[in-house]
Structures are given as C-alpha cells and as structure tokens.
Design a protein around this motif. Structure first.
Motif, PDB file in Angstrom:
ATOM      1  N   ASP A  27       9.094   6.459   7.197  1.00 32.03           N
ATOM      2  CA  ASP A  27       9.490   5.602   6.076  1.00 32.03           C
ATOM      3  C   ASP A  27       9.008   6.249   4.781  1.00 32.03           C
ATOM      4  N   VAL A  29       8.685   5.896   1.132  1.00 31.61           N
ATOM      5  CA  VAL A  29       8.714   4.852   0.113  1.00 31.61           C
ATOM      6  C   VAL A  29       8.975   5.454  -1.265  1.00 31.61           C
ATOM      7  N   ALA A  79      -4.934  10.065   3.401  1.00 36.23           N
ATOM      8  CA  ALA A  79      -4.266   9.515   4.571  1.00 36.23           C
ATOM      9  C   ALA A  79      -5.094   8.384   5.149  1.00 36.23           C
ATOM     10  N   ARG A  80      -4.427   7.455   5.800  1.00 37.74           N
ATOM     11  CA  ARG A  80      -5.129   6.375   6.506  1.00 37.74           C
ATOM     12  C   ARG A  80      -4.273   5.922   7.671  1.00 37.74           C
ATOM     13  N   TRP A  81      -4.934   5.292   8.627  1.00 43.38           N
ATOM     14  CA  TRP A  81      -4.227   4.685   9.746  1.00 43.38           C
ATOM     15  C   TRP A  81      -3.817   3.276   9.357  1.00 43.38           C
ATOM     16  N   ALA A  82      -2.577   2.909   9.618  1.00 36.15           N
ATOM     17  CA  ALA A  82      -2.121   1.558   9.304  1.00 36.15           C
ATOM     18  C   ALA A  82      -2.965   0.543  10.066  1.00 36.15           C
ATOM     19  N   THR A  95       0.938   3.175  -0.277  1.00 33.10           N
ATOM     20  CA  THR A  95       1.491   4.085   0.718  1.00 33.10           C
ATOM     21  C   THR A  95       2.801   4.650   0.189  1.00 33.10           C
ATOM     22  N   VAL A  97       4.475   7.323   1.972  1.00 35.95           N
ATOM     23  CA  VAL A  97       5.275   7.680   3.153  1.00 35.95           C
ATOM     24  C   VAL A  97       4.445   7.356   4.389  1.00 35.95           C
ATOM     25  N   SER A  98       5.110   6.884   5.438  1.00 38.97           N
ATOM     26  CA  SER A  98       4.403   6.579   6.677  1.00 38.97           C
ATOM     27  C   SER A  98       5.130   7.213   7.860  1.00 38.97           C
ATOM     28  N   VAL A 106       0.227   4.718  13.452  1.00 40.53           N
ATOM     29  CA  VAL A 106       1.023   4.858  12.235  1.00 40.53           C
ATOM     30  C   VAL A 106       0.140   5.490  11.169  1.00 40.53           C
ATOM     31  N   GLU A 108      -0.326   6.686   7.374  1.00 37.43           N
ATOM     32  CA  GLU A 108       0.176   6.447   6.025  1.00 37.43           C
ATOM     33  C   GLU A 108      -0.417   7.478   5.074  1.00 37.43           C
ATOM     34  N   THR A 110      -1.108   8.259   1.176  1.00 39.76           N
ATOM     35  CA  THR A 110      -1.264   7.447  -0.029  1.00 39.76           C
ATOM     36  C   THR A 110      -1.488   8.322  -1.252  1.00 39.76           C
TER      37      THR A 110
END
Length: 290
Positions: A27, A29, A79-82, A95, A97-98, A106, A108, A110
């Motif tokens: 995704d 964004v 970056a992070r985990w959803a 975010t 793009v994921s 997932v 993400e 940021t």
C-alpha cells in the motif's frame, strides 16, 4: 537521520523476521516515495524475501526472483511493525508505504519530516540506485582498511566533518556519529583533512573504526522501535550541548554545520576556540577538494 549502526540493526531484524516470507500486499500512501515509476513496489507481490542487507545508510530487501527493494530512509524515515506500541511520549509518524507478508507481519515505512525524504527503488541490481553505486568504503565492514580510510580522507582540502559525512568518501556516517568520532579522536570538526598531522590521522582512523564498529555491536538485537532511543543514550558529544564533556569536564557546545547543528568540546577538539553558531554555515571549508 538513521546511520549505519541503526540501519544494520534494522536490516538484521527484518532479515530474521521476513526471510522466506512472501510479500502479499503493498500500500503506497505517498506516491513520491516510489522512485522507479515504471517498476512499482506492488510488482514484487508474490515473491519471497531472500535476504535483507544494508548499503551505507540504505536498506536492501532482496527477493528470490532476483529483484531488490532498496530503501533510502533519508533524513527522517524509519520502519515499524504495524500494531506496535510506539512511543507514548510522541505521536506516531505517518506511514508512507506498507508491506504485508504471509504469516501476518506488516512493515510500515514512515517519515516524520516536513518534506518526503523516504525513497524506494525496485531494481535488479542495487547498484542501479545512484546512491548505492556512488558509496565509498564502509567503516563497518570487516574488510575496511587503513588504505581505504587514507584514500577517502588524506589530502582533502575540505573540513574533516564534511569528509566523514560524504557518502562517496565513507559510507554510513552522518551528523551524529561524525560528532562522536571527532570527539573521541580529539580532532576539530572544521579543520581541513589535508592539515591533519600523522598523529591526528592515526587517532581519527582508530576512532572511525572504533565508534562505528562499537555502535554496530551495541545496537545488535535491540528492537527497531527502541533503536533511536538507544542511539541517543549512547552519545557522548552529539546532542549534549550544555552538558559536561565526559573526558575533560568542559561544556559541550553547539556550532553551525551545513544546514544543521553539531556538537564538539572546545578543550578536547579546538584548543579552546569557540566555533560560531550561525545560520549560514556551509560546512564545506573553502569549497575545494583534492
């Protein structure tokens, strides 16, 4: 700005968690993140992650089919985990793009800056990304040598701090770790590399390898949502303006460098000289080079 020790820790965690996993959805964004417009990240859906590695400050997610997703985190990307808890004291950055993987992970990407500095490329060879192709030798690499260092630094008619941060000279070092390297080496950040004495050069080489290698080791195994805090806590000079130097007790000071602010100890590094704090510092000395 993420630098090589934190990006290496990020790459290690992603490799451990995603290797062998298939990408199931993307995704985007913020369309400006995608730098290869003819080859979108969604083209990787269905492929499995082969390995996650690092080039300087850039992340490289390799897939079994031979494609690579190269990510530049820029100035404010991460970056992070959803579903992660995040930092209770600060709002979560948006975010842009994921990436969803089988098994439920997932990822993400940021960016907390006022402008989009995060970038993604889909390529067959990481060297197709100009920022990767131009990288100099990496002090975090086991094979980094004194000859590599001298080739990047010796004789340069450019401020030492600017040389350390020049990715085409030495890969992976930014504002924070260059401050730490120069403080440990007891070298002025604004002196020209060409003016370094033999002793200065010896100390600077040892500090470059020691600071970067030590930081890579220290960040290993730290969860990605805690890496920024760990980096900040480890600093002895960078970000410590107004505090006592841990070496001599003098006050750490700010000075203007390029478009940002950096820190140094007057007693340890500049013979007591106080460097200017102004809005128009160019950080590049007289503009000359070799």
């Amino acid at each position: 700005m993420p630098e090589s020790p934190e990006v290496q820790a990020l790459a290690d965690e992603l490799d451990e968690r995603l290797r062998g996993r298939a990408l199931t959805d993307v995704d985007v964004v913020e369309f400006r993140v995608t730098k290869t417009r003819a080859r979108q990240p969604a083209s990787l859906v269905g492929e499995r992650v082969a390995a996650v590695t690092r080039h300087g400050k850039l992340l490289d997610v390799g897939f079994d089919g031979g494609a690579h997703l190269v990510v530049s985190l820029g100035r404010n990307g991460w970056a992070r985990w959803a579903g992660g808890a995040g930092d209770a004291d600060a709002p979560l950055p948006p975010t842009l793009v994921s990436f969803a993987f089988d098994g439920g992970s997932v990822l993400e990407l940021t960016d907390s800056g006022g402008w989009v500095s995060l970038g993604c490329w889909v390529v067959d060879d990481p060297a197709e990304v100009p920022a990767v192709a131009k990288l100099g030798p990496d002090p975090a690499d086991a094979g980094f040598t004194r000859a590599d260092f001298d080739g990047a630094v010796a004789g340069r008619r450019k401020q030492v701090k600017a040389v350390l941060q020049d990715q085409e000279s030495l890969a992976g070092i930014g504002n924070a770790y260059s401050d730490e390297i120069l403080h440990r080496a007891k070298v002025s950040p604004v002196g020209h590399a060409a003016a370094l004495s033999a002793d200065d050069a010896d100390r600077l080489f040892a500090a470059t390898v020691g600071v970067i290698g030590g930081a890579v080791d220290a960040r290993r195994g730290i969860p990605i949502d805690a890496l920024k805090a760990a980096k900040v806590a480890s600093m002895r000079a960078h970000g410590r303006a107004g505090e006592a130097c841990p070496v001599c007790g003098d006050t750490i000071r700010d000075f203007s460098f390029a478009s940002t602010t950096a820190q140094y100890c007057p007693t340890c590094q500049t013979g007591g000289e106080v460097l200017p704090l102004r809005g128009d510092g160019d950080g590049g000395g007289d503009g000359g080079d070799r």
